[in-house]
Design a protein around this motif. Structure first.
Motif, PDB file in Angstrom:
ATOM      1  N   ASP A  49       0.869  -1.285   0.007  1.00 34.47           N
ATOM      2  CA  ASP A  49      -0.186   0.000  -0.084  1.00 34.47           C
ATOM      3  C   ASP A  49       0.738   1.262   0.116  1.00 34.47           C
ATOM      4  OD1 ASP A  49      -2.210   1.793   0.165  1.00 34.47           O
ATOM      5  OD2 ASP A  49      -2.263   1.610   2.329  1.00 34.47           O
ATOM      6  N   LEU A  50       0.986   2.102  -0.946  1.00 35.14           N
ATOM      7  CA  LEU A  50       1.767   3.399  -1.294  1.00 35.14           C
ATOM      8  C   LEU A  50       1.135   4.358  -0.941  1.00 35.14           C
ATOM      9  CD1 LEU A  50       3.622   2.866  -4.732  1.00 35.14           C
ATOM     10  CD2 LEU A  50       4.455   2.321  -2.432  1.00 35.14           C
ATOM     11  N   GLY A  51       1.538   4.922   0.113  1.00 38.02           N
ATOM     12  CA  GLY A  51       0.979   6.417   0.618  1.00 38.02           C
ATOM     13  C   GLY A  51       1.454   7.674  -0.387  1.00 38.02           C
ATOM     14  N   ILE A  52       0.867   8.115  -1.014  1.00 36.41           N
ATOM     15  CA  ILE A  52       1.291   9.193  -1.947  1.00 36.41           C
ATOM     16  C   ILE A  52       0.709  10.561  -1.775  1.00 36.41           C
ATOM     17  CG2 ILE A  52       1.805   7.398  -3.901  1.00 36.41           C
ATOM     18  CD1 ILE A  52      -0.892   8.536  -5.330  1.00 36.41           C
ATOM     19  N   GLU A  53       1.401  11.598  -2.170  1.00 34.22           N
ATOM     20  CA  GLU A  53       0.843  12.881  -2.426  1.00 34.22           C
ATOM     21  C   GLU A  53       0.700  13.266  -3.916  1.00 34.22           C
ATOM     22  OE1 GLU A  53       3.189  15.780  -0.072  1.00 34.22           O
ATOM     23  OE2 GLU A  53       2.802  14.816   1.736  1.00 34.22           O
ATOM     24  N   ARG A  54      -0.511  13.567  -4.269  1.00 33.26           N
ATOM     25  CA  ARG A  54      -0.836  14.227  -5.679  1.00 33.26           C
ATOM     26  C   ARG A  54      -1.300  15.186  -5.716  1.00 33.26           C
ATOM     27  NH1 ARG A  54      -3.685   9.620  -9.123  1.00 33.26           N
ATOM     28  NH2 ARG A  54      -1.652   8.593  -9.105  1.00 33.26           N
ATOM     29  N   ASP A  55      -0.519  16.409  -6.443  1.00 31.71           N
ATOM     30  CA  ASP A  55      -1.073  17.806  -6.282  1.00 31.71           C
ATOM     31  C   ASP A  55      -1.567  18.270  -5.134  1.00 31.71           C
ATOM     32  OD1 ASP A  55      -0.931  17.645  -9.163  1.00 31.71           O
ATOM     33  OD2 ASP A  55      -3.046  16.664  -9.270  1.00 31.71           O
ATOM     34  N   GLY A  56      -0.524  17.867  -4.005  1.00 30.19           N
ATOM     35  CA  GLY A  56      -0.786  18.424  -2.752  1.00 30.19           C
ATOM     36  C   GLY A  56      -1.789  17.601  -1.919  1.00 30.19           C
ATOM     37  N   LYS A  57      -2.323  16.498  -2.432  1.00 37.31           N
ATOM     38  CA  LYS A  57      -3.552  15.978  -1.698  1.00 37.31           C
ATOM     39  C   LYS A  57      -3.122  14.412  -1.559  1.00 37.31           C
ATOM     40  CE  LYS A  57      -7.215  18.547  -3.916  1.00 37.31           C
ATOM     41  NZ  LYS A  57      -8.483  18.535  -4.816  1.00 37.31           N
ATOM     42  N   PRO A  58      -3.181  13.776   0.061  1.00 34.10           N
ATOM     43  CA  PRO A  58      -2.940  12.321   0.011  1.00 34.10           C
ATOM     44  C   PRO A  58      -3.689  11.504  -0.603  1.00 34.10           C
ATOM     45  CG  PRO A  58      -3.924  13.561   1.860  1.00 34.10           C
ATOM     46  CD  PRO A  58      -4.118  14.724   1.012  1.00 34.10           C
ATOM     47  N   SER A  59      -3.183  10.340  -0.772  1.00 34.13           N
ATOM     48  CA  SER A  59      -3.920   9.336  -1.499  1.00 34.13           C
ATOM     49  C   SER A  59      -3.079   8.059  -1.222  1.00 34.13           C
ATOM     50  CB  SER A  59      -4.225   9.480  -2.942  1.00 34.13           C
ATOM     51  OG  SER A  59      -4.996   8.644  -3.540  1.00 34.13           O
TER      52      SER A  59
END
Length: 444
Positions: A277-287
């Motif tokens: 499970d990768l925690g990411i930030e995309r365009d400043g939003k967590p996902s």
């Protein structure tokens, strides 16, 4: 062998063959152009060695391609060369033959290939410097988080997190100084690092270059610790298939915080064949994105460093100076490398590479900038190797011709034939050693 591995091998081989074909073709053209300039007859100009694949006659010269792509040759009338055409040498010399011309003209012909390779190598480095400039990582950025110590770095006492303060006892300006040839080809080199508030001196063994002879190992020696984001995705690999996008910033793996790329590299292989499970930030939003790690322990992404690189753009005059300096630096490094071999600080088997070793330097991805940089490097190496005073090489011929010019006495044909035979035995032996050595490195 997997499809991806086969493709990498084909790309490596393709780059090697293209690079050598360009360089050997230009080298032999240098001999041919000089010979024709002085009215010598050039019978053959071939890229690659026999058997012949293709040939076409243009005037007195047959131009062709041989099936063995790692070389080439020109056949000049009246010259004792690798063809060992001694029957033709028993006839009366003709005006258009190599042996009929003054020694100074023959010397220029023999040096023609070396001169062209030097010009080509310098030109390539100048163009690269002018077109692309140079991206460097200044000392403050290198030490922003410290370095990642690979296995070889750990062997000499470096640790991940060390901050390098001096190289060979002197302050350095950017990361190029840390991994320069002066460090690995010099004697009694050292790093001074800051570790937990203390200054520690790390000595680099004089034979350390042996362990860095593998291009993959050199790249893993030390790297700056870097925060990162996704820079590129490999098609048909787990990261791409799962929906990861270029620009995503990975901040966690299975809820374990990730800040730097080496942490990502260390963690992912622990989950071979498993879903993470990768925690990411995309365009400043967590996902969060679920990604299945391949059986080889990879997900198929390349990072983009978030460290601040400084780009140096060169004017044409600066590029000429910088490119020329870098090109002749290749020759200087080769001389220093041979010095280490002769001093027995490194073994020839570890220091020398054949076709397989050179192909691995190109790598399994077709990167035109890397291709031309390595082609420029090989052009200078080819010039240097051909200048060595070994019979059958251009340098050996040049030594004999220089003797003739100085003494006024021409060596006998019998001496030239025997010198050529000895040189050919040495060269074939060296080639066999280099190829066997490449296989030995891969196996062991």
């Amino acid at each position: 062998m997997e499809k991806g591995q086969l493709l990498e091998i084909l790309i490596m081989a393709g780059q090697l063959i293209l690079g050598l074909s360009i360089l050997v073709g230009l080298h032999e053209w240098g001999h041919m152009a000089a010979a024709k300039m002085f009215g010598m007859r050039v019978e053959k100009f071939f890229i690659g060695f026999p058997p012949k694949i293709f040939g076409i006659q243009r005037g007195e010269t047959e131009y062709g391609i041989g099936a063995i792509p790692l070389g080439g040759f020109v056949k000049i009338s009246g010259m004792i060369d690798e063809s060992m055409d001694t029957e033709a040498m028993n006839k009366e010399p003709q005006p258009w033959e190599f042996r009929s011309k003054p020694a100074w003209q023959r010397l220029i012909v023999m040096l023609g290939g070396i001169i062209v390779n030097v010009v080509v190598g310098v030109f390539i480095f100048i163009v690269i410097a002018y077109k692309d400039g140079e991206k460097i990582l200044l000392k403050d950025e290198v030490n922003k988080y410290g370095i990642v110590a690979g296995e070889l770095a750990k062997q000499i006492g470096l640790q991940t997190g060390d901050k390098i303060t001096k190289v060979n006892g002197k302050p350095f300006s950017d990361f190029r100084d840390v991994i320069s040839s002066d460090v690995f080809l010099g004697s009694n080199s050292s790093y001074t690092v800051s570790r937990n508030g203390k200054e520690v001196n790390i000595d680099i063994p004089n034979n350390f270059i042996e362990k860095l002879s593998d291009p993959e190992e050199k790249g893993k020696f030390i790297q700056p610790i870097m925060p990162f984001k996704v820079g590129e995705l490999v098609a048909d690999m787990p990261a791409s298939d799962a929906g990861l996008k270029v620009g995503d910033k990975i901040v966690a793996i299975d809820a374990k915080p990730i800040q730097f790329y080496h942490e990502f590299q260390d963690e992912v292989p622990k989950h071979k064949g498993q879903e993470i499970d990768l925690g990411i930030e995309r365009d400043g939003k967590p996902s969060n994105i679920k990604v299945k790690v391949s059986n080889e322990g990879t997900v198929g992404l390349r990072p983009e460093s978030l460290l601040a690189f400084t780009t140096i753009n060169y004017t044409l005059n600066e590029a000429i100076q910088e490119g020329t300096k870098e090109a002749f630096g290749v020759v200087y490094n080769n001389i220093k490398g041979f010095g280490k071999i002769f001093r027995r600080e490194v073994s020839a088997s570890k220091a020398l590479s054949g076709p397989i070793g050179i192909a691995r330097m190109f790598g399994g991805e077709w990167d035109w900038q890397n291709f031309w940089r390595l082609t420029g490097l090989l052009s200078m190496v080819l010039a240097f190797m051909n200048a060595l005073p070994i019979p059958a090489l251009d340098g050996g011929h040049a030594i004999i011709l220089s003797y003739e010019i100085i003494s006024g006495r021409k060596p006998s044909d019998a001496f030239l034939e025997n010198a050529q035979k000895v040189g050919m035995v040495l060269l074939l032996g060296l080639m066999a050693f280099a190829i066997f050595n490449d296989f030995w490195k891969i196996i062991f």
